[in-house]
Enzyme design. Sequence first.
Site, PDB file in Angstrom:
ATOM      1  NE  ARG A  32      -2.744  -2.337   3.023  1.00  0.00           N
ATOM      2  CZ  ARG A  32      -3.145  -2.617   4.252  1.00  0.00           C
ATOM      3  NH1 ARG A  32      -3.691  -1.691   4.998  1.00  0.00           N
ATOM      4  NH2 ARG A  32      -2.991  -3.826   4.758  1.00  0.00           N
ATOM      5  CD  GLU A  77      -4.098  -7.474  15.399  1.00  0.00           C
ATOM      6  OE1 GLU A  77      -3.280  -8.064  14.683  1.00  0.00           O
ATOM      7  OE2 GLU A  77      -4.884  -6.627  14.964  1.00  0.00           O
TER       8      GLU A  77
END
Length: 401
Positions: A245, A388
């Site tokens: 990205r 997470e």
Amino acid sequence: MKIFVINSGSSSLKYQLLDMESGSVMATGLVERIGEPTGKLTQKNWPGEAKQAEVEREMPFPNHHAAMHTVVDLVAGQDTGVIASTSEIDAIGHRVVQGGETLFTSVLIDDDVVAKIRANCPLSPLHNPANLVGIEVARELFAGVPQVAVFDTEFHQTMPPHAFTYAIPYELYTELKIRRYGFHGTSHRYVTEQAAGLLGKSLNEVNLITLHLGNGCSMAAVRGGKCIDTSMGLTPLSGVMMGTRSGDIDPAILPFLMKEKKWSMEQVDAVLNKQSGLKGICGMNDMRDIHAAVAKGDKRAALALDMFVYQIKKFIGAFYAVTGPLDALVFTAGIGENDDVTRSRICADLEHLGIQIDQKRNAGRKKSATAVHADQSKVSILVIPTNEELAIARATLGVLK
Ligand code: AMP
């Protein structure tokens, strides 16, 4: 209490079963290539929990429903599983990427919450629909089991309006909810809480810059334990450059490309998300390959690494100005935890900011929380492996309590 954590992507399904009493992970798994002719499931069972330590299945998974069925069969399977029956699962925690401005904190899932997650799909077209599929299938398969949605955007909800508002016509915010949301929130929150503990401070006392550097990269400015700014924005495309990205670029590049290259909006979007970042510069998006190429004299790989380090340094400078007296820089995720060279280069020449790394302490991959700063460094430098799934399980437990 056993909590099943589900992180459902467009063609993948990550899962983990945690026993919250002992704090241990019982099983963790990944289904890949859902919807493709050949799929793969890998599950790791913790030693002593099952007859088989590792389970692998190469088979087609036509959809998430089929994938979840197989997962349930394996997790509760006689030889392959870690529980005797799925009735042992007390709650399910779902990762949901975008909560928008309607879902601020982790919440018990009901029809209304599902409708709100769906309504937020335009803000996260790649992730929310996939997260929803996971929720819908799990609600069907685990009817009656409480299910909780935990949002990536949650930790960043404390950003003040001057940090989250874009300087575009204000009506675009009120009409379309275009604003900075930020992502990787569960990771930033997890390492923030861990860092406070390591620094021996209460959460509302810590000022940090957290650096989640993996395939996706984001940074957060944390003041008094709360996020006050972050590098990602409306979508996870902005901020520092990432594996594939672009990160921040001049927005005028978009119409320029559409005009000059005659690219459609979808083509521009695909180039910025999938063909840019490290990969766009040197053709590689894995930092390990980039280091190997740099060692062989590859100039583009060296440029990509230089750009990556420089952009992160600039964000450190920007966030340093707004966190108040900084307690620590916190590195996490694939690059942050494992890549001592990149950590060292990011922290180099920041002595004037009171940031000084210790090369010996920094050396190597860090499998557990480690302080890597020099004794004389005013700002601590911590490497904290993110977790997470545990953060989602804890948030799930918090909602149920
Ligand atoms: P994540 O998205 O957190 O799983 O991070 C994945 C990325 O971490 C990979 O694409 C690599 O760029 C990077 N990574 C993982 N292990 C290492 C390593 N030992 N050295 C350098 N980079 C690594």
